[in-house]
Design a protein around this motif. Sequence first.
Motif, PDB file in Angstrom:
ATOM      1  N   VAL A   1       0.832  -1.204   0.000  1.00 31.57           N
ATOM      2  CA  VAL A   1       0.000   0.000   0.000  1.00 31.57           C
ATOM      3  C   VAL A   1       0.868   1.256   0.000  1.00 31.57           C
ATOM      4  CG1 VAL A   1      -1.637   1.355   1.356  1.00 31.57           C
ATOM      5  CG2 VAL A   1      -1.995  -1.106   1.063  1.00 31.57           C
ATOM      6  N   ARG A   2       1.909   1.253   0.822  1.00 24.20           N
ATOM      7  CA  ARG A   2       2.792   2.422   0.887  1.00 24.20           C
ATOM      8  C   ARG A   2       3.510   2.641  -0.447  1.00 24.20           C
ATOM      9  NH1 ARG A   2       1.025   5.793   4.694  1.00 24.20           N
ATOM     10  NH2 ARG A   2       0.741   4.729   6.681  1.00 24.20           N
ATOM     11  N   MET A   3       3.913   1.557  -1.106  1.00 21.09           N
ATOM     12  CA  MET A   3       4.589   1.693  -2.393  1.00 21.09           C
ATOM     13  C   MET A   3       3.641   2.226  -3.466  1.00 21.09           C
ATOM     14  SD  MET A   3       7.809   1.160  -2.450  1.00 21.09           S
ATOM     15  CE  MET A   3       8.112   0.750  -4.169  1.00 21.09           C
ATOM     16  N   GLU A   4       2.412   1.768  -3.446  1.00 23.29           N
ATOM     17  CA  GLU A   4       1.433   2.283  -4.421  1.00 23.29           C
ATOM     18  C   GLU A   4       1.232   3.783  -4.233  1.00 23.29           C
ATOM     19  OE1 GLU A   4      -1.976  -0.150  -3.801  1.00 23.29           O
ATOM     20  OE2 GLU A   4      -1.204  -1.829  -4.988  1.00 23.29           O
ATOM     21  N   LEU A   5       1.156   4.205  -2.974  1.00 19.49           N
ATOM     22  CA  LEU A   5       1.027   5.636  -2.706  1.00 19.49           C
ATOM     23  C   LEU A   5       2.281   6.397  -3.129  1.00 19.49           C
ATOM     24  CD1 LEU A   5      -0.659   5.457   0.819  1.00 19.49           C
ATOM     25  CD2 LEU A   5      -1.706   6.361  -1.272  1.00 19.49           C
ATOM     26  N   ALA A   6       3.444   5.816  -2.846  1.00 20.98           N
ATOM     27  CA  ALA A   6       4.701   6.469  -3.203  1.00 20.98           C
ATOM     28  C   ALA A   6       4.804   6.666  -4.716  1.00 20.98           C
ATOM     29  CB  ALA A   6       5.882   5.644  -2.693  1.00 20.98           C
ATOM     30  N   VAL A   7       4.437   5.637  -5.476  1.00 19.76           N
ATOM     31  CA  VAL A   7       4.481   5.728  -6.936  1.00 19.76           C
ATOM     32  C   VAL A   7       3.532   6.816  -7.424  1.00 19.76           C
ATOM     33  CG1 VAL A   7       3.822   4.500  -9.052  1.00 19.76           C
ATOM     34  CG2 VAL A   7       5.257   3.372  -7.348  1.00 19.76           C
ATOM     35  N   ALA A   8       2.346   6.882  -6.847  1.00 19.00           N
ATOM     36  CA  ALA A   8       1.373   7.898  -7.258  1.00 19.00           C
ATOM     37  C   ALA A   8       1.890   9.303  -6.961  1.00 19.00           C
ATOM     38  CB  ALA A   8       0.040   7.660  -6.554  1.00 19.00           C
ATOM     39  N   TYR A   9       2.420   9.504  -5.774  1.00 21.00           N
ATOM     40  CA  TYR A   9       2.936  10.831  -5.424  1.00 21.00           C
ATOM     41  C   TYR A   9       4.136  11.202  -6.302  1.00 21.00           C
ATOM     42  CZ  TYR A   9       0.000  11.118  -1.228  1.00 21.00           C
ATOM     43  OH  TYR A   9      -1.071  11.203  -0.372  1.00 21.00           O
ATOM     44  N   PHE A  10       5.001  10.236  -6.545  1.00 22.53           N
ATOM     45  CA  PHE A  10       6.166  10.505  -7.389  1.00 22.53           C
ATOM     46  C   PHE A  10       5.739  10.886  -8.803  1.00 22.53           C
ATOM     47  CE2 PHE A  10       9.680   8.773 -10.127  1.00 22.53           C
ATOM     48  CZ  PHE A  10      10.606   9.754  -9.822  1.00 22.53           C
ATOM     49  N   GLY A  11       4.749  10.204  -9.310  1.00 20.55           N
ATOM     50  CA  GLY A  11       4.245  10.506 -10.639  1.00 20.55           C
ATOM     51  C   GLY A  11       3.681  11.909 -10.752  1.00 20.55           C
ATOM     52  N   ARG A  12       3.221  12.472  -9.627  1.00 19.11           N
ATOM     53  CA  ARG A  12       2.694  13.838  -9.612  1.00 19.11           C
ATOM     54  C   ARG A  12       3.761  14.869  -9.231  1.00 19.11           C
ATOM     55  NH1 ARG A  12      -2.033  11.267  -7.214  1.00 19.11           N
ATOM     56  NH2 ARG A  12      -1.446  11.969  -5.124  1.00 19.11           N
ATOM     57  N   GLY A  13       4.996  14.409  -9.068  1.00 15.51           N
ATOM     58  CA  GLY A  13       6.076  15.329  -8.733  1.00 15.51           C
ATOM     59  C   GLY A  13       6.147  15.720  -7.275  1.00 15.51           C
ATOM     60  N   GLN A  14       5.412  14.999  -6.408  1.00 12.90           N
ATOM     61  CA  GLN A  14       5.431  15.311  -4.971  1.00 12.90           C
ATOM     62  C   GLN A  14       6.512  14.459  -4.302  1.00 12.90           C
ATOM     63  OE1 GLN A  14       0.741  15.087  -5.186  1.00 12.90           O
ATOM     64  NE2 GLN A  14       1.315  15.871  -3.168  1.00 12.90           N
ATOM     65  N   ASN A  15       7.759  14.883  -4.502  1.00 14.45           N
ATOM     66  CA  ASN A  15       8.885  14.052  -4.105  1.00 14.45           C
ATOM     67  C   ASN A  15       8.957  13.797  -2.601  1.00 14.45           C
ATOM     68  OD1 ASN A  15      10.007  13.709  -6.753  1.00 14.45           O
ATOM     69  ND2 ASN A  15      10.761  15.802  -6.660  1.00 14.45           N
ATOM     70  N   SER A  16       8.758  14.837  -1.803  1.00 17.83           N
ATOM     71  CA  SER A  16       8.879  14.660  -0.351  1.00 17.83           C
ATOM     72  C   SER A  16       7.828  13.699   0.187  1.00 17.83           C
ATOM     73  CB  SER A  16       8.767  16.017   0.353  1.00 17.83           C
ATOM     74  OG  SER A  16       9.847  16.853   0.009  1.00 17.83           O
ATOM     75  N   THR A  17       6.605  13.831  -0.297  1.00 17.44           N
ATOM     76  CA  THR A  17       5.539  12.938   0.160  1.00 17.44           C
ATOM     77  C   THR A  17       5.810  11.513  -0.312  1.00 17.44           C
ATOM     78  OG1 THR A  17       4.003  14.796  -0.022  1.00 17.44           O
ATOM     79  CG2 THR A  17       3.043  12.604   0.233  1.00 17.44           C
ATOM     80  N   ALA A  18       6.281  11.372  -1.545  1.00 18.12           N
ATOM     81  CA  ALA A  18       6.616  10.046  -2.061  1.00 18.12           C
ATOM     82  C   ALA A  18       7.724   9.415  -1.228  1.00 18.12           C
ATOM     83  CB  ALA A  18       7.042  10.144  -3.526  1.00 18.12           C
ATOM     84  N   LEU A  19       8.718  10.215  -0.870  1.00 26.33           N
ATOM     85  CA  LEU A  19       9.826   9.705  -0.063  1.00 26.33           C
ATOM     86  C   LEU A  19       9.343   9.239   1.296  1.00 26.33           C
ATOM     87  CD1 LEU A  19      12.867   9.244   0.265  1.00 26.33           C
ATOM     88  CD2 LEU A  19      13.066  11.638   0.996  1.00 26.33           C
TER      89      LEU A  19
END
Length: 273
Positions: free
Chosen positions: A56-74
């Motif tokens: 679940v955390r990885m799915e969220l990380a991928v989604a945030y990264f795809g939107r350019g939200q690097n800190s949240t993805a990290l």
Amino acid sequence: MRFKHSGSNRAWGLVAGLGLAALTGMLQGCAAPAARPPQDVQTASDQTDADRRARVRMELAVAYFGRGQNSTALDEVKQALQAKPDLADAYNLRGLIYANMSEVALAEDSFRHALQLAPRDADTMHNYGWFLCQQRRYGDAEAQFNAALAVPNYRDAMRTLLTMGVCQARNNQWAEAEKTLQRSYEMDPANPTTAMNLAEVLLRRGEYERARFYVRRVNANDELVSAQTLWLAARIENKLGQSAQVKVLGTQLVNRFPQSAEALLYEKGRFDD
């Protein structure tokens, strides 16, 4: 879980995409394994709570990264690693995030850690290779690309060849770039990014007629036409001495993309920039 980060669909210049793929198996040793009973097919019920939390955390990380939200993805990646500290995918994605954040040392450490956990993961090799290319470590980058291409049954060879060709072009290795991009094009002739990169390389090599062939294939599809595709075509026609065609393409460029950098270059006559 698979993730592709390729930027704008109209970014046909000398750029290439990155990607994140699921964990591959560890390299098997040379000795024949002992006979073992057939293994049951893994289903959702076989997952541990840690597996589910990490997924679940990885799915969220991928989604945030795809939107350019690097800190949240990290932050999501960190929580995935808290659940499963040996998750190679998480380190691979962490490397991409840190690279986007210009945290060079942390990015490299992440890619290296991912490959320690999954030494035959071609997608991590691809991502690490592109990262090294961006750092102008061209020899090390090519080694990673070739390692990815050598992995049996690698499904994204076309993407890695495209990226390696772009990297070679960045290093002014025009002959090598042409060869590599041609291999990528032969695997997927419909890919406009490959066609545009190949046309650019052929232009740099003085192969104007061949460059014209590839860029015309892209511009024949109105959905693919962009300021970059029209400008590349105009530059090629300029080298061929076709002033009438240059004017036609330049007019299209200025009318359709008046605010683009390419339109400004055309109006200033800066065909060799």
